[in-house]
Structures are given as structure tokens and as C-alpha cells.
Scaffold this motif. Structure first.
Motif, mmCIF file in Angstrom:
data_model
loop_
_atom_site.group_PDB
_atom_site.id
_atom_site.type_symbol
_atom_site.label_atom_id
_atom_site.label_comp_id
_atom_site.label_asym_id
_atom_site.label_seq_id
_atom_site.Cartn_x
_atom_site.Cartn_y
_atom_site.Cartn_z
ATOM 1 N N GLN A 114 63.327 32.286 60.950
ATOM 2 C CA GLN A 114 62.840 33.832 61.070
ATOM 3 C C GLN A 114 61.705 33.820 62.174
ATOM 4 O O GLN A 114 60.889 33.043 62.268
ATOM 5 N N THR A 115 61.981 35.049 63.081
ATOM 6 C CA THR A 115 61.037 34.986 64.123
ATOM 7 C C THR A 115 60.033 36.094 63.963
ATOM 8 O O THR A 115 60.384 37.189 63.093
ATOM 9 N N SER A 116 58.853 35.863 64.611
ATOM 10 C CA SER A 116 57.977 36.994 64.603
ATOM 11 C C SER A 116 57.602 37.486 66.070
ATOM 12 O O SER A 116 58.279 36.923 67.007
ATOM 13 N N GLN B 176 57.965 35.415 69.688
ATOM 14 C CA GLN B 176 58.899 34.114 69.222
ATOM 15 C C GLN B 176 60.415 34.295 69.667
ATOM 16 O O GLN B 176 60.860 35.524 69.660
ATOM 17 N N LYS B 177 61.184 33.351 69.913
ATOM 18 C CA LYS B 177 62.449 33.540 70.403
ATOM 19 C C LYS B 177 63.255 32.382 69.728
ATOM 20 O O LYS B 177 62.706 31.271 69.356
ATOM 21 N N LEU B 178 64.608 32.655 69.609
ATOM 22 C CA LEU B 178 65.421 31.544 69.164
ATOM 23 C C LEU B 178 66.258 30.808 70.366
ATOM 24 O O LEU B 178 66.672 31.470 71.169
ATOM 25 N N LEU C 23 63.352 26.973 67.112
ATOM 26 C CA LEU C 23 62.454 28.192 67.156
ATOM 27 C C LEU C 23 61.446 28.126 68.249
ATOM 28 O O LEU C 23 60.495 27.057 68.067
ATOM 29 N N LEU D 64 58.039 29.068 69.629
ATOM 30 C CA LEU D 64 56.917 29.598 69.228
ATOM 31 C C LEU D 64 56.157 30.428 70.219
ATOM 32 O O LEU D 64 55.705 31.436 70.006
ATOM 33 N N GLY E 261 57.865 24.672 70.620
ATOM 34 C CA GLY E 261 58.981 25.009 69.615
ATOM 35 C C GLY E 261 58.936 24.127 68.585
ATOM 36 O O GLY E 261 58.160 23.221 68.333
ATOM 37 N N SER F 114 68.633 31.022 75.423
ATOM 38 C CA SER F 114 68.129 31.918 74.341
ATOM 39 C C SER F 114 69.251 32.514 73.606
ATOM 40 O O SER F 114 70.278 32.936 74.118
ATOM 41 N N THR G 188 69.375 38.846 70.091
ATOM 42 C CA THR G 188 69.087 39.538 68.820
ATOM 43 C C THR G 188 69.559 40.755 68.586
ATOM 44 O O THR G 188 69.884 41.438 69.628
#
Length: 213
Positions: free
Chosen positions: A65-67, A70-72, A96, A98, A108, A124, A127
Motif C-alpha cells: 500500500q502506498t501513501s 510514495q510510488k510503486l 515500494l 518511499l 525504497g 514506475s 495508479t
């Protein structure tokens, strides 16, 4: 296999197609699910390519999960470093991100390991911008479709590329070849359309839209 918009899937087989509205897959590619058409077909996005593909060519994968901020990332190559503080990973792993260290490096995490890594070894993942609106509507048990502050109401006709079975109350169902009346461009991924007196949200990859939309 149950799949929902906003989840990520990994291609388990190559899928080659020349059909309009469908997308080619290569084994190992990771896609964002943007819409569920029916029990056999879903829509997704990868590398700015969008289209539909069969469910039995992919598998759902778990991602962190991202906040905010943050990126995946998906590792496009393995990164093995002996430098203290670097984050090692294998090709195909989900990372992830950070926070950005600079233009070329991110901090990350993979599993329980954290460290910095170069952006040249990753790409990346997209989303689902519509996910927040959908969640808000579902939690509020609303029948209304989400609106965008800068949405443009331009009525025009668009032909459905695939069969779609609505998964939520505010989505519109139709069959391939149906001619829909597009009444609003919600964002880059979604439109609002009408068919036979019914209206609802439609994933833009499931209809043949003019290129300037």
C-alpha cells in the motif's frame, strides 16, 4: 479468479492480438487493472498502453500500500550492490518507493529490506486515479456517478469495442458494437455514457473514442 479495478496482475502467458481495443501481453509484464468487463475479460494499462485481455492469461499479485509521496516500481533488471545502504532486488520484483533521494535515486523497500536504488533499474507502475472516487461512492451507497471539476460535457457517439457487464451500480453495461452516447469526459480513464435510457460510467479503453478526447 476474482479481479477488481485497482489491483495489479502479472502476465503468465504471452497474448498476441490484432483486435481493436485489445492489448498484447508478454509473460512477466505487470499491468494495472482499470476495469472488469466480465468473468473472462478485463481492461488494463501498461507503459501508457491500454486495452482488454483475457483473465486466464494473468495472475493477481500483491503489492504494498502506498501513501502520499510514495510510488510503486517494477524492477526491469536485477540490482545487486555491495555498497552499504543500497537496496538489492531481482528483476520482476515490486518495490515500494518511499521517497526520492534525487533525480536518479530513490529510497525504497522490498519486503523487510530498505535502502536506496537507481531509477535506471526500475519503471514506475501506474495508479488508478478513479479508485478514490469509486471507493467514496461505494462507501456512501450513492447511485450518482463521480464528477470531475474540469469535466467536459460534449455529447457524441462512440462504438463499444467489447462486452461489458457492470460491476457497480453506477457503471453502464453494453455489448460489443453498441453505439453509446458519451455525455461527459470524466478523466483520462473514464467517460459517462447513455444507452437505451440508461447511463453510467464506462472505461475509456472499452469504447472507440475520437483521438482528441
Amino acid at each position: 479468479m476474482r479481479v477488481s479495478p485497482g489491483q495489479y496482475v502479472r502476465a503468465t502467458f504471452d497474448f498476441n492480438t490484432t483486435e481493436s481495443g485489445e492489448i498484447n501481453l508478454k509473460t512477466g509484464e505487470v499491468l494495472l487493472v482499470t476495469d472488469v468487463i466480465n468473468e473472462n475479460w478485463i481492461c488494463g494499462e501498461i507503459d501508457h498502453r491500454k486495452g482488454s485481455f483475457p483473465v486466464n492469461f494473468v495472475e493477481v499479485i500483491d503489492v504494498p500500500q502506498t501513501s502520499n509521496g510514495q510510488k510503486l516500481f517494477l524492477a526491469t533488471e536485477s540490482f545487486q550492490s555491495t555498497e552499504h545502504g543500497d537496496l538489492n532486488f531481482r528483476k520482476g520484483e515490486i518495490i515500494l518507493g518511499l521517497k526520492a533521494v534525487d533525480d536518479n535515486w530513490w529510497n525504497g523497500r522490498v519486503g523487510k529490506n530498505t535502502g536506496i536504488f537507481p531509477k535506471t533499474f526500475v519503471k514506475s507502475l501506474p495508479t488508478l486515479q478513479q479508485q478514490n472516487n469509486s471507493t467514496a461512492l461505494t462507501n456512501g451507497n450513492s447511485q450518482a456517478s463521480p464528477k470531475s471539476d474540469n469535466s467536459i460535457r460534449v455529447p457524441f457517439k462512440a462504438t463499444a469495442l467489447v462486452d461489458v457487464t457492470p460491476q457497480l451500480d453506477y457503471e453502464l453495461g453494453f455489448r460489443a458494437g453498441d453505439v453509446l452516447t458519451v455525455i461527459e469526459i470524466v478523466d483520462d480513464d473514464w467517460i459517462e455514457a447513455e444507452l437505451d435510457g440508461q447511463s453510467g460510467l464506462v472505461s475509456s479503453v472499452c469504447v472507440d473514442l475520437p483521438k482528441n478526447c
